[in-house]
Scaffold this motif. Sequence first.
Motif, PDB file in Angstrom:
ATOM      1  N   GLN A 239      -6.768  -1.923  44.374  1.00 37.68           N
ATOM      2  CA  GLN A 239      -5.844  -1.494  45.429  1.00 37.68           C
ATOM      3  C   GLN A 239      -6.405  -0.307  46.209  1.00 37.68           C
ATOM      4  O   GLN A 239      -6.312  -0.259  47.439  1.00 37.68           O
ATOM      5  CB  GLN A 239      -4.480  -1.141  44.826  1.00 37.68           C
ATOM      6  N   LEU A 240      -6.998   0.643  45.493  1.00 35.68           N
ATOM      7  CA  LEU A 240      -7.609   1.785  46.174  1.00 35.68           C
ATOM      8  C   LEU A 240      -8.764   1.352  47.057  1.00 35.68           C
ATOM      9  O   LEU A 240      -8.938   1.860  48.177  1.00 35.68           O
ATOM     10  CB  LEU A 240      -8.083   2.827  45.153  1.00 35.68           C
ATOM     11  N   SER A 241      -9.553   0.413  46.574  1.00 33.46           N
ATOM     12  CA  SER A 241     -10.679  -0.104  47.354  1.00 33.46           C
ATOM     13  C   SER A 241     -10.185  -0.781  48.631  1.00 33.46           C
ATOM     14  O   SER A 241     -10.756  -0.590  49.716  1.00 33.46           O
ATOM     15  CB  SER A 241     -11.494  -1.078  46.516  1.00 33.46           C
ATOM     16  N   LYS A 242      -9.112  -1.569  48.520  1.00 29.85           N
ATOM     17  CA  LYS A 242      -8.538  -2.221  49.700  1.00 29.85           C
ATOM     18  C   LYS A 242      -8.018  -1.191  50.695  1.00 29.85           C
ATOM     19  O   LYS A 242      -8.213  -1.327  51.904  1.00 29.85           O
ATOM     20  CB  LYS A 242      -7.420  -3.183  49.289  1.00 29.85           C
ATOM     21  N   ARG A 243      -7.342  -0.150  50.183  1.00 28.99           N
ATOM     22  CA  ARG A 243      -6.835   0.903  51.065  1.00 28.99           C
ATOM     23  C   ARG A 243      -7.974   1.624  51.768  1.00 28.99           C
ATOM     24  O   ARG A 243      -7.889   1.934  52.956  1.00 28.99           O
ATOM     25  CB  ARG A 243      -5.982   1.890  50.275  1.00 28.99           C
TER      26      ARG A 243
ATOM     27  N   VAL B 214     -11.607   0.529  58.491  1.00 30.70           N
ATOM     28  CA  VAL B 214     -11.425  -0.387  59.629  1.00 30.70           C
ATOM     29  C   VAL B 214     -10.562   0.279  60.704  1.00 30.70           C
ATOM     30  O   VAL B 214     -10.836   0.147  61.905  1.00 30.70           O
ATOM     31  CB  VAL B 214     -10.779  -1.724  59.163  1.00 30.70           C
ATOM     32  N   ASP B 215      -9.548   0.995  60.276  1.00 33.72           N
ATOM     33  CA  ASP B 215      -8.616   1.627  61.210  1.00 33.72           C
ATOM     34  C   ASP B 215      -9.173   2.901  61.859  1.00 33.72           C
ATOM     35  O   ASP B 215      -8.606   3.376  62.850  1.00 33.72           O
ATOM     36  CB  ASP B 215      -7.307   1.967  60.502  1.00 33.72           C
TER      37      ASP B 215
END
Length: 99
Positions: free
Chosen positions: A84-88, A94-95
């Motif tokens: 989850q941290l990696s995805k965030r 990206v943002d």
Amino acid sequence: MNDATRPTTEITLLGHSYVIACSPDEQDKLERSARYLDRAMQGIHARGKVLGSERIAIMAALNITNELLEALETQRSDEQQLSQLSKRLDQALVDTPQR
């Protein structure tokens, strides 16, 4: 390789010796496992509530299995949190506007 020439290792559990078939490259793991099991069995035996080596071995096996399952559950939870941290982090990258 027949049983007579098969490599073995002697372990001790609750004061009883057992000869176990074991390849030389697995000997250290077997001995470490036997020490761990023996400590678990000695702890149960010392409490004096469980009688008989077989029952002590079963209780030790259940306790060790419980420890393993708890460790696996913790590992899975930690892996999920890292994912989850990696995805965030990926999303944050990206943002982030490029300069």
